[in-house]
Design an enzyme around this catalytic site. Structure first.
Site, PDB file in Angstrom:
ATOM      1  N   LYS A 216      36.067  39.662  52.795  1.00  0.00           N
ATOM      2  CA  LYS A 216      35.950  39.170  51.419  1.00  0.00           C
ATOM      3  C   LYS A 216      34.711  39.747  50.731  1.00  0.00           C
ATOM      4  O   LYS A 216      34.761  40.204  49.578  1.00  0.00           O
ATOM      5  CB  LYS A 216      35.906  37.634  51.417  1.00  0.00           C
ATOM      6  CG  LYS A 216      35.578  37.013  50.084  1.00  0.00           C
ATOM      7  CD  LYS A 216      36.586  37.411  49.018  1.00  0.00           C
ATOM      8  CE  LYS A 216      36.076  37.119  47.636  1.00  0.00           C
ATOM      9  NZ  LYS A 216      36.444  35.844  47.113  1.00  0.00           N
ATOM     10  N   CYS A 270      31.313  35.811  41.382  1.00  0.00           N
ATOM     11  CA  CYS A 270      31.788  36.417  42.632  1.00  0.00           C
ATOM     12  C   CYS A 270      31.164  37.785  42.823  1.00  0.00           C
ATOM     13  O   CYS A 270      30.370  37.997  43.734  1.00  0.00           O
ATOM     14  CB  CYS A 270      33.303  36.540  42.597  1.00  0.00           C
ATOM     15  SG  CYS A 270      34.086  34.986  42.171  1.00  0.00           S
TER      16      CYS A 270
HETATM   17  N1  SAJ Z   1      33.952  44.770  35.079  1.00  0.00           N
HETATM   18  C1  SAJ Z   1      33.458  45.926  34.483  1.00  0.00           C
HETATM   19  N2  SAJ Z   1      34.172  47.079  34.605  1.00  0.00           N
HETATM   20  C2  SAJ Z   1      35.368  47.121  35.262  1.00  0.00           C
HETATM   21  C3  SAJ Z   1      35.862  45.961  35.884  1.00  0.00           C
HETATM   22  C4  SAJ Z   1      35.132  44.785  35.761  1.00  0.00           C
HETATM   23  O1  SAJ Z   1      32.384  45.924  33.866  1.00  0.00           O
HETATM   24  O2  SAJ Z   1      35.966  48.214  35.300  1.00  0.00           O
HETATM   25  C5  SAJ Z   1      33.186  43.514  34.971  1.00  0.00           C
HETATM   26  C6  SAJ Z   1      33.953  42.406  34.218  1.00  0.00           C
HETATM   27  O3  SAJ Z   1      33.816  42.546  32.830  1.00  0.00           O
HETATM   28  C7  SAJ Z   1      33.270  41.168  34.763  1.00  0.00           C
HETATM   29  C8  SAJ Z   1      32.932  41.573  36.214  1.00  0.00           C
HETATM   30  O4  SAJ Z   1      33.006  42.989  36.257  1.00  0.00           O
HETATM   31  O5  SAJ Z   1      32.071  40.909  34.068  1.00  0.00           O
HETATM   32  C9  SAJ Z   1      33.859  40.989  37.261  1.00  0.00           C
HETATM   33  O6  SAJ Z   1      35.210  40.996  36.826  1.00  0.00           O
HETATM   34  P1  SAJ Z   1      36.430  41.361  37.766  1.00  0.00           P
HETATM   35  O7  SAJ Z   1      37.666  41.303  36.954  1.00  0.00           O
HETATM   36  O8  SAJ Z   1      36.178  42.645  38.458  1.00  0.00           O
HETATM   37  O9  SAJ Z   1      36.417  40.264  38.913  1.00  0.00           O
HETATM   38  P2  SAJ Z   1      36.309  38.647  38.989  1.00  0.00           P
HETATM   39  O10 SAJ Z   1      34.877  38.295  39.213  1.00  0.00           O
HETATM   40  O11 SAJ Z   1      37.009  37.967  37.881  1.00  0.00           O
HETATM   41  O12 SAJ Z   1      37.180  38.376  40.323  1.00  0.00           O
HETATM   42  C10 SAJ Z   1      36.829  39.036  41.540  1.00  0.00           C
HETATM   43  C11 SAJ Z   1      38.113  39.653  42.140  1.00  0.00           C
HETATM   44  N3  SAJ Z   1      37.738  40.579  43.202  1.00  0.00           N
HETATM   45  C12 SAJ Z   1      38.194  41.863  43.246  1.00  0.00           C
HETATM   46  O13 SAJ Z   1      38.907  42.333  42.375  1.00  0.00           O
HETATM   47  C13 SAJ Z   1      37.813  42.703  44.430  1.00  0.00           C
HETATM   48  C14 SAJ Z   1      39.020  38.565  42.659  1.00  0.00           C
HETATM   49  O14 SAJ Z   1      40.155  39.107  43.333  1.00  0.00           O
HETATM   50  C15 SAJ Z   1      38.259  37.623  43.611  1.00  0.00           C
HETATM   51  O15 SAJ Z   1      39.082  36.573  44.088  1.00  0.00           O
HETATM   52  C16 SAJ Z   1      37.110  37.019  42.814  1.00  0.00           C
HETATM   53  O16 SAJ Z   1      36.245  38.096  42.421  1.00  0.00           O
HETATM   54  C17 SAJ Z   1      36.387  36.042  43.727  1.00  0.00           C
HETATM   55  O17 SAJ Z   1      36.596  34.821  43.567  1.00  0.00           O
HETATM   56  O18 SAJ Z   1      35.664  36.462  44.635  1.00  0.00           O
END
Ligand code: SAJ
Length: 419
Positions: A216, A270
């Site tokens: 994870k 996360c």
């Molecule tokens: N972000 C960027 N650029 C990107 C992708 C995301 O700047 O290309 C930013 C988003 O705007 C946000 C942050 O990253 O601020 C996180 O967003 P996210 O959509 O990547 O992830 P979370 O935090 O909503 O959810 C993640 C997920 N993990 C992965 O995709 C590996 C989810 O599957 C997990 O269950 C969750 O963390 C968790 O609970 O750990």
């Protein structure tokens, strides 16, 4: 395969963004679920068939589970066959993992444990936490045997099955995602698999507890490192006068390149947290993972500098901050770099701050200041001198670009970048 007959009563401890959807989905499979939470507000709301958090389709699921009597919430734990722990694991000063919520939950359920029960940790946790849980319970319940000491012969099974659902798609992903299930013994993993098979359509992949914990953390660190690469590129491109969005579009046409999107920083509870658990466990080795965190944490400061620079051109600028949520199309403002940037602008009093966040009705207390107001997108476009995109909400992407001609734009999220 339906295994419902094997489980009659499951307890979910922690009824937040993970625990409540999990409880409701299990209840929808005909198993009695008793949800436990320290918040009276959460418990009362759920027992009325309502929800205290925002997640698509969760309201209907909870309402039906409560109405049919399959889901009930309580402050105090009650006996059950399985206890699933879904409580927060934040970090403290110096990015040290804070296991106090898990410890409190374990101490709470230890009193009602009976021979044959299973305890499953769902919270994202540092390596070794599942074994610690087994240890904590054995200290309280000397009358029972636990798998860290008695392996396959233990009275209680203990496993880790980290949640991996994406906010906004939780109900769907709870069922469709593959699950990694790590047991302290093989028997623990197999027994936990029986439970997950009652509601998971994805594959259940069995391993040991430490590997499941690390899996994870690895998933979220992988994403963090890749976002850091995009954020670093955006800052390099700014210095070299290159449009980073065009650059990424071009580079991504290579068959083995897939660069993520730069942004205003990495938010949520996360991805900005979990990599620190790896750094804390192996500080000498986790060099890339630590640096990625630092690069992403530095991005809001870079965006602020850009705003300060352009604000200097105006006497009393109106600065529109588009988006407060930590990512697109959700209402979750927790750990959001957009909120931090907006707050800093207000504090520095660079001008009037017009805040656009279509998913909320009132501003959080820390942004309720005389020089700031929540406005419509229309109002911001009509009246602001400077527009800053902090979240890539779909509604922002729909703005006609000719309406932005007279404006100074800092498009930190690439909302208005076109092919
Ligand atoms: N972000 C960027 N650029 C990107 C992708 C995301 O700047 O290309 C930013 C988003 O705007 C946000 C942050 O990253 O601020 C996180 O967003 P996210 O959509 O990547 O992830 P979370 O935090 O909503 O959810 C993640 C997920 N993990 C992965 O995709 C590996 C989810 O599957 C997990 O269950 C969750 O963390 C968790 O609970 O750990």
């Amino acid at each position: 395969m339906q295994n419902n007959e094997k489980f009659n009563r499951v307890s979910v401890v922690g009824l937040g963004y993970i625990g409540l959807p999990t409880a409701a989905v299990i209840a929808s499979r005909g198993i009695d679920v008793i949800g436990v939470d320290v918040s009276e507000h959460a418990v009362n709301t759920i027992n009325q068939g309502k929800i205290h958090i925002v997640e698509p389709d969760l309201d209907m699921l909870v309402q039906s589970a409560v109405t049919t009597g399959k889901l009930k919430a309580s402050i105090e734990p009650e006996p059950a066959e399985v206890f699933m722990l879904a409580v927060p694991t934040p970090f403290t000063e110096g990015h040290k993992p804070d296991l106090s919520y898990i410890e409190a939950a374990v101490k709470k359920i230890a009193g009602v444990l009976e021979k044959g029960n299973m305890v499953i940790l769902e919270s994202t946790s540092p390596v070794g936490t599942t074994e610690k849980i087994s240890q904590w319970m054995s200290e309280i319940r000397a009358d029972l045997s636990f798998p860290h000491q008695h392996g396959e012969n233990a009275d209680i099974q203990v496993a880790h099955c980290p949640e991996r659902v994406l906010p906004g798609y939780v109900i769907q992903e709870l069922v469709s995602n593959d699950r990694v299930i790590g047991g302290i013994s093989r028997k623990c993993a197999e027994r936990a698999q029986d439970l997950y098979k009652t509601f998971v359509k994805g594959d259940c992949l069995l391993t040991d507890a430490r590997t499941a914990e690390m899996a994870k953390l690895t998933e979220n660190s992988f994403r963090d490192v890749n976002i850091a690469f995009a954020n670093e590129l955006s800052m390099i491109c700014d210095q070299l006068h290159i449009n980073v969005w065009e650059l990424i579009r071009l580079a991504n046409r290579h068959p083995r390149v897939n660069i993520l999107k730069p942004g205003a920083g990495v938010g949520g509870h996360c991805i900005a947290v979990d990599p620190w658990f790896i750094v804390d466990s192996a500080p000498e080795r986790a060099r890339l993972i630590r640096t990625a965190r630092q690069v992403n944490d530095a991005k809001p400061g870079f965006v602020l500098d850009k705003i300060r620079q352009v604000a200097e051109q105006f006497k009393q600028p109106k600065i529109a901050c588009l988006g407060l949520a930590f990512k697109a199309d959700i209402d979750d403002l927790r750990e959001s770099p957009a909120v931090d940037i907006t707050e800093q602008l207000i504090t520095e009093n660079l001008g009037e701050v017009l805040i656009v966040e279509p998913h909320i009705q009132t501003l959080p207390a820390r942004l309720q200041k005389n020089n700031a107001r929540l406005v419509s997108l229309q109002d911001a476009i009509d009246n602001a001198n400077i527009l800053v995109t902090l979240t890539d909400h779909t509604v922002f992407k729909q703005v006609k670009l000719n309406r932005l001609k007279e404006k100074v734009i800092i498009d930190a999220r690439g909302v208005w970048e076109q092919e």
